[in-house]
Each structure stands twice: as structure tokens, then as C-alpha cells.
Write an enzyme that holds these catalytic residues in place. Structure first.
Site, PDB file in Angstrom:
ATOM      1  N   GLY A 121       0.932  -1.261  -0.010  1.00 19.63           N
ATOM      2  CA  GLY A 121       0.080   0.127   0.081  1.00 19.63           C
ATOM      3  C   GLY A 121       0.813   1.092   0.072  1.00 19.63           C
ATOM      4  N   TYR A 122       1.384   1.552  -1.217  1.00 21.06           N
ATOM      5  CA  TYR A 122       2.031   2.890  -1.137  1.00 21.06           C
ATOM      6  C   TYR A 122       1.511   3.935  -2.035  1.00 21.06           C
ATOM      7  CZ  TYR A 122       6.516   0.101   0.038  1.00 21.06           C
ATOM      8  OH  TYR A 122       7.524  -0.596   0.742  1.00 21.06           O
ATOM      9  N   SER A 123       0.992   3.911  -3.278  1.00 20.45           N
ATOM     10  CA  SER A 123       0.554   4.861  -3.955  1.00 20.45           C
ATOM     11  C   SER A 123      -0.807   5.356  -3.482  1.00 20.45           C
ATOM     12  CB  SER A 123       0.187   4.334  -5.495  1.00 20.45           C
ATOM     13  OG  SER A 123       1.832   4.390  -6.116  1.00 20.45           O
ATOM     14  N   GLU A 239      14.514  -4.931  -4.503  1.00 19.17           N
ATOM     15  CA  GLU A 239      13.715  -5.194  -6.013  1.00 19.17           C
ATOM     16  C   GLU A 239      15.057  -5.120  -7.012  1.00 19.17           C
ATOM     17  OE1 GLU A 239      10.381  -3.952  -8.833  1.00 19.17           O
ATOM     18  OE2 GLU A 239      10.928  -2.449  -7.295  1.00 19.17           O
TER      19      GLU A 239
END
Lengths: 386, 357
Positions: A121-123, A239
Site C-alpha cells: 500500500g504505497y500509491s 527489488e
């Protein structure tokens, strides 16, 4: 300069190959129970979380062994080593780096055993590339945080069990990077509502996620309160662009060459067309550049030299190449190329057309190409920030 | 697994870099017109750079092309006018194709810099193929070599010849031919046309088709290695300017139109650098992989450096277009790099063919 591997490393490669020969049947022969058996077997080998420390159930593989494992898995076109992509890619490493002992014991085994799916849940609706400006509010009330706000473009949210959530605990801050707090939240907590969004490929694997007075126990905080940005940065750094990706891209290039060999354009073999041949050469040069970039960066790590943001180079190459290769295949085969799976004239079962619709999402997902260019320009070249 | 340079190679790199800064800065480079200062050639020889890849048995250091790579990269960074590339190509050709007597006579002189070689392989400006070699071989040589690199200041020339399908190499005294310097875009890469009238070679030996391809690949790799340094210098010059040039109240490097172009330069240089290092390693350690590796590296660099050269000038605005400013020197080099030892189109298509298409 030396491209040889040590005896131990060669033995490890042989071990992986033997394992694959024994345990990875061709796709047509994989029965219903194959996937769960596969996951258990690679788990028993400690190849899931292979880079993670042994004390948390990881494989403690060296950097070179990790590269070998990824390369061999990709060469054999093996399925993933776990079902929680995000759990393995950055949630797990983030918990290992910033989590409490209790959090490690609670979360890590389930990630390694593919028991839980994580989403990220970033953007938010108004904050995507400018991630540090997020507004989802977490208010400390007793031994809980109360979360209100909205996330969006949350991949995997429709089926995730947990979310790693970026919230703001302080609004009066000098730098927007301060006052951010990272929470680990079960998706079935009351007050969470998931509304899937259909993407351009027709899938609904990302979603809006709404938070209304969602109660999160304080012990679910990852890292210190207000210091969540550091957790985020380290998560994104995990990543890494891997050797395995390059191997997959070389395989994709071979498929593309096969397509060229069997395609006729305007009555002539496509393989005789100099512009077609040139494009194939260009793809190969970029994929090979990714391979040797990756080996140079691996060498730096092996020598204990710090990596800067060079890995953005391969990310950018991959982003443009995957889309260009799909589009090249689609264009090469004319009106047949634009047919999706199920079409009477669909090329290679429509895989190129289908794939060409999916990649734009992946490219935007890890930080848009322009954000990657900002990172290179600012962190490596030292140009002023926007 | 180690895809990096050794401590010795890094020391060599520092040595060349210091030499370029102290003894051969761009002010010296600009003062040349198809030549080079003798004392710089002497210094390069004394430092062992001309002997690097010459076998120890013939007075050299017996090192490899991957060692030479750092010399080429750093001299490329400063657009060195010294013909180290042609000298190395001559050493490689003689070492690979000639007999012991020729090697014993010529290689020690190449290593000491007592002879300076110009090299002419192809006589067709675009044809990288044995048929692109036009000068007829024989006891004496009569005809023309229109594109001989570094010939104007050479003491000797190494020239490719052909008799039907049989290829050869001839060493001739530069004083025995008629040389005409040609005006080129990049004055640091001079070449001349050579006409020969019943010239007796000082040595002549056979060259196979595979030898010609190998030498061409070595040339392509060398050009690409020099281009790494030159492209990085262009990027550094332009980055510095973007940090200090104020327009619309901000350094122009703050604007994405400028900073993203510079980021793209970095991406491309990183990439053809990796390809070129691998190709340079392959010259001696994996020659079976050299054709593919050389083509991928040269093709990528030829296109990318050309863009970098143009943007290096363009991002500066009008000052970049002036003769006084250095950006133009790199743009000129990039135009030469495009064509030298096969352009991007040739090498990309060759890579496709080598890849089974």
C-alpha cells in the site's frame, strides 16, 4: 577478469540442475498436485528466501550462488519459488532488516511457506511518483493506530492476506520524508474495503483500498514511528534486477527469432528483411548489455564496493525492451498480430498481443521510467533535484 | 566470477589518465594536424603501452587486449592523437599471421615505438568483407589504398592485399609510397590515401578470411573502448555545464528535459562499456565469442555515442557550437566512430546472423 566459477559454485550449479532434471516435468506432464509439491521441495532445499539468513529460515546463499540459482531456474523455465511475490521480494527482507524478533518469527515462516500473500500500500490517488507526500493518516490511540485514508493501484489487493502500508503519523514536518510510518495490516481488518480496478488488459489484479477507522495494533508497526521512509527505500532497493530476468529475456528473444523465421511479409521471408534483422540485433545488444552490466555490478558487490543506483540502468532497459519486443512481434505479423488468444489467426496463440497489453503496468509499477531517470541524474550524476 | 579490473590494471589506468591530463591535454590535442608530438610517443613507449600486447619473446610485456583496454579507454577520454590503436592492430596482425622471422624483426620495434604503423585493411568505404580489399598482392605492389589510418606520420604501413580469394598482408616503408593526407571530420583520427607503384614490400605474408575478420573485430573493439572514455568525457563536460548554467532562475540540470537526456547518456555508456569490456576480454580468452561480442559492442556504441556527441553540443546551446569549446571535438570523434570498422547497421545485422537468423 575471470568468468570461471569456483569448484563449490560449480558443484552448486550441478546440484540445481540435477534437482530440476528430477523434479521439473515438462509443462504438459505437470498434474494438479504439481505446484504444491514443487513449493514444498524448493522450500526443503532452502532455495526460497535463498539470500535470507539461516536463523530466519533462509538459505544464506552467497551472491554468486543466488545468481546461479536464478539463472538455472530461468533456463529451465521453472515456476516461481513461492506464491507471495511481494512477500519474497521486499516485505520479507524489510522485516528481516527492520522488524522485531517477534515480527520475524510471526511473518517470515509464512512468507517462505507460501501461506500468505502480501500486497503493497504505497500509491495514493494524489501521490504516486511523489510517494513521500502520502496523506493516509495513522493516529496513535492507546496501543493502536487508527488508520483513515485511501490507497490505489494496489497490485494483488483483491486476494492479499496482508498489506504493508505506508501511513503518515505526523503532518507538521519540515521534510515530507519525515513523519511516515510503516504498518503491517491484515486485509480482513474491519474498515478495509477493496474495490478492484480493471486494467487495459482486462484483468482486475489491482485495486483501490479504502481505510475507515481501521485499528492496527502498535506491535504491527515495522521500524520506528515517523521513520517509515527508510523502510520503504530499503524495500525498493531489494527489488534487484536479476540474472534470472536476463535469462528469460534471452529466451524471449529466441522465440522472437523463431517467429521471424516462420513469418512471411509481402511474399518474402521476414528473415531476409534487413530492417527486421537489425531490430533483432538491437534487442540482443541490449539484453547482452543487461547481462554484462549485471555481472559488473555483482562483481562490485562481491568485492564489497557499494552499489549506487546503477541497477536503475537495467530496470530501464528491461522496461523498454519487454514492450518493444512484444510490439515488434505484433507489428511483424500484421493484422494477425493484433489478434488476442482465441482469434483464428492469432500468432503463437495470441501470446505476443496479450503480453503487449500487460507490460505497461509492470513498467509503471516499480517507479516510472522518468522517476528512474531522475534517480540516475540526481544520485549518480549529482544534478539538482526537481 | 570476476568481471572487474585488477589492481595492476587500475594502476595502469591511473598512469594513462595522469599522462593525458599532464602531458596531453586538449590544448595539445588541438595543436595537432594529422600528427602527434614525438616526445609524447616516446613517453608512451617508455611507459610500456606500445609493448603491452607484444609477446615477451619479442620484447613485449606479453599482456592481453583487456590490459590494453584501459589504455585505449583513458586515451580516448582525452582524444589522444597517438596512433596506439593502429600500432596495436599491427602488433596483433603480425603476431597472428606472420612467420617467426617477420615477428622477430618487427614486433620488438613495435614495442619500443621505433617504428610507427599506419594500417589499411579495406579499400571500399563500406564493405567489411574480403571483397572490400582491393589492392592486388604480389612480388611488388601497384595500386591504391584509399583509406589508411594514421598513415601521415607512420614510418611503415601494414596493408591488406588480395589475389582472387587469397588474402595477404604487406609491410611497406612509408617512404616508398605516395601519401596524400585526407581532410577528415576528426583531426585526431587522421587517414591518408596511399598509391603504390611497383613497391617491394619489406615483408609479406598470408592472411586467412578468419584472420581478417579477427583483425576487424579487434579494430571495432578498440574503437569502442576509446569511445567509452570519449563519451564519458562528453557526459562529464555537459553535466558540469548543466549544474552551473542558470536559465529561468535555475540550473538547467534541474529540468527534466536536460537531466533525463544526461541520464540516458549514463545508461548507454554503462551498457556499451559492459559490452566492450566483455569483447576485449574475449579477444584473447574466448576468441570464438569475439565476433558476436565485438559486433554487439560496436553497434551499440556507434549509435549511442553519435547521439551523445550531438546532445553534448546541443545541450550547451550556442557555446557548444563554437570552435573554442571542447564539446565539438567529441562530436567529431563520434562521427568517426560511427563508420570505423563497420557501422551499427552492419554490426547489428551481423549479430543477427551470428545468432542464427
Amino acid at each position: 577478469m575471470d568468468f570461471d566459477f569456483t569448484q563449490e559454485e560449480q558443484a552448486f550449479r550441478a546440484e540445481v540442475r540435477d534437482f530440476l532434471a528430477e523434479n521439473l516435468p515438462p509443462p504438459a506432464e505437470r498434474g494438479r498436485g504439481f505446484m504444491s509439491e514443487w513449493l514444498q521441495k524448493v522450500r526443503d532445499k532452502r532455495w526460497v528466501g535463498f539470500s535470507w539468513p539461516e536463523e530466519y529460515g533462509g538459505g544464506a546463499g552467497s551472491l554468486t550462488e543466488q545468481a546461479i540459482l536464478k539463472e538455472e531456474m530461468a533456463l529451465a523455465r521453472a515456476p516461481a519459488l513461492g506464491t507471495s511475490f511481494m512477500g519474497l521480494a521486499w516485505v520479507g527482507p524489510g522485516i528481516i532488516q527492520y522488524g522485531t524478533d517477534e515480527q520475524k518469527q510471526r511473518f517470515i515462516p509464512d512468507i517462505l511457506d507460501s501461506k500468505v500473500n502480501w500486497c503493497t500500500g504505497y500509491s495514493e490517488p494524489n501521490h504516486g511518483s511523489d510517494l513521500a507526500a502520502i496523506q493516509t493518516k495513522a493516529e496513535r490511540v492507546g496501543d493502536h493506530y487508527v488508520v483513515n485514508g485511501q490507497k490505489i493501484w494496489t497490485t494483488g489487493a483483491p486476494w492479499a492476506d496482508w498489506i504493508i502500508l505506508l501511513t503518515r503519523t505526523e503532518f507538521e514536518v519540515e521534510r515530507k520524508h519525515d513523519g511516515i510510518t510503516c504498518l503491517l495490516v491484515p486485509m480482513d481488518t474491519p474498515g478495509i474495503e477493496v474495490r478492484p480496478i480493471e486494467n487495459m488488459a482486462g484483468d482486475s489484479n489491482f485495486a483501490e483500498v479504502f481505510f475507515t477507522d481501521v485499528q492496527v495494533p502498535v506491535e504491527n508497526r515495522l521500524g520506528e514511528e515517523g521513520k517509515g521512509w527508510a523502510v520503504t527505500i530499503s524495500a525498493l532497493a531489494n527489488e534487484r534486477s536479476s540474472i534470472g530476468e536476463v535469462t528469460q529475456m534471452f529466451a524471449k528473444l529466441e522465440s522472437l527469432k523463431n517467429l521471424v523465421r516462420t513469418t512471411t511479409r509481402q511474399g518474402r521471408p521476414a528473415s531476409d528483411d534487413p530492417s527486421v534483422r537489425r531490430r533483432i540485433g538491437e534487442f540482443e545488444a541490449k539484453i547482452a548489455a543487461m547481462k554484462y552490466n549485471g555481472l559488473r555490478y555483482l562483481t562490485k558487490q562481491l568485492r564489497g564496493e557499494p552499489l549506487s543506483s546503477e541497477t536503475s540502468v537495467n530496470k530501464l532497459h528491461r522496461a523498454s525492451l519487454e514492450i518493444e519486443m512484444d510490439d515488434f512481434a505484433v507489428e511483424l505479423t500484421g493484422l494477425a498480430g493484433v489478434q488476442l488468444p482465441g482469434g483464428d489467426e492469432a500468432v503463437d496463440g495470441g501470446r505476443w498481443a496479450r503480453s503487449s497489453l500487460g507490460w505497461p503496468g509492470v513498467v509503471i509499477g516499480g517507479g516510472t521510467p522518468n522517476i528512474q531517470r531522475n534517480i540516475i541524474a540526481e544520485r549518480i550524476l549529482g544534478l539538482p533535484k526537481d | 566470477m570476476d568481471f572487474g579490473f585488477s589492481e595492476e590494471q587500475n594502476l595502469l589506468r591511473e598512469q594513462v589518465s595522469r599522462f593525458m591530463t599532464d602531458a596531453c591535454p586538449l590544448s595539445v590535442v588541438r595543436a595537432q594536424n594529422g600528427g602527434f608530438p614525438d616526445e609524447l610517443w616516446r613517453q608512451a613507449a617508455d611507459l610500456g603501452w606500445l609493448a603491452l600486447i607484444v609477446p615477451e619473446a619479442h620484447g613485449g610485456l606479453g599482456l592481453k587486449w583487456i590490459d590494453l583496454a584501459v589504455v585505449l579507454e583513458e586515451s580516448g577520454r582525452g582524444l589522444s592523437p597517438l596512433p596506439i590503436l593502429s600500432q596495436a592492430l599491427a602488433a596483433t596482425a603480425i603476431g597472428r599471421c606472420s612467420g617467426d622471422d617477420v615477428k622477430s624483426e618487427w614486433l620488438p620495434q613495435i614495442a619500443t615505438g621505433d617504428v610507427v604503423f599506419g594500417v589499411g585493411l579495406y579499400d571500399d568505404p563500406t564493405w567489411i568483407d574480403p571483397k572490400g580489399v582491393g589492392l592486388e598482392g604480389g612480388e611488388t605492389l601497384t595500386g591504391a589504398k584509399p583509406f589508411v589510418s594514421d598513415a601521415t606520420r607512420a614510418t611503415h604501413l601494414l596493408l591488406a592485399t588480395r589475389n582472387r580469394e587469397r588474402l595477404g598482408l604487406a609491410i611497406v616503408d612509408a617512404g616508398d609510397v605516395t601519401l596524400k593526407a585526407q581532410p577528415g571530420i576528426d583531426r585526431t583520427k587522421p587517414f591518408a590515401s596511399v598509391s603504390l607503384d611497383r613497391v617491394k614490400p619489406l615483408a609479406a605474408f598470408a592472411m586467412s578470411t578468419a584472420d581478417l575478420a579477427y583483425l576487424t573485430d579487434c579494430g571495432a573493439v578498440a574503437v569502442t573502448l576509446e569511445a567509452i572514455g570519449a563519451a564519458e568525457a562528453t557526459m562529464a563536460l555537459t553535466t558540469e555545464y548543466a549544474k552551473t548554467r542558470i536559465q529561468f532562475d535555475n540550473p538547467i540540470g534541474k529540468y527534466q528535459g536536460v537531466k533525463h537526456r544526461l541520464a540516458d547518456m549514463f545508461i548507454d555508456i554503462e551498457s556499451f562499456k559492459s559490452l566492450a569490456y566483455y569483447a576485449a576480454w574475449a579477444v584473447d580468452d574466448a576468441p570464438e565469442e569475439l565476433p558476436r561480442a565485438a559486433s554487439l559492442a560496436k553497434a551499440y556504441a556507434a549509435d549511442a555515442f553519435a547521439r551523445i556527441g550531438i546532445d553534448g553540443v546541443g545541450l550547451h546551446g550556442a557555446i557548444g557550437f563554437t570552435a573554442e569549446y571542447d564539446a565539438q571535438l567529441y562530436l567529431k570523434r563520434s562521427k568517426w566512430v560511427r563508420s570505423a570498422f563497420g557501422d551499427a547497421d552492419y554490426h547489428y545485422q551481423r549479430a543477427a546472423a551470428l545468432g542464427g537468423l
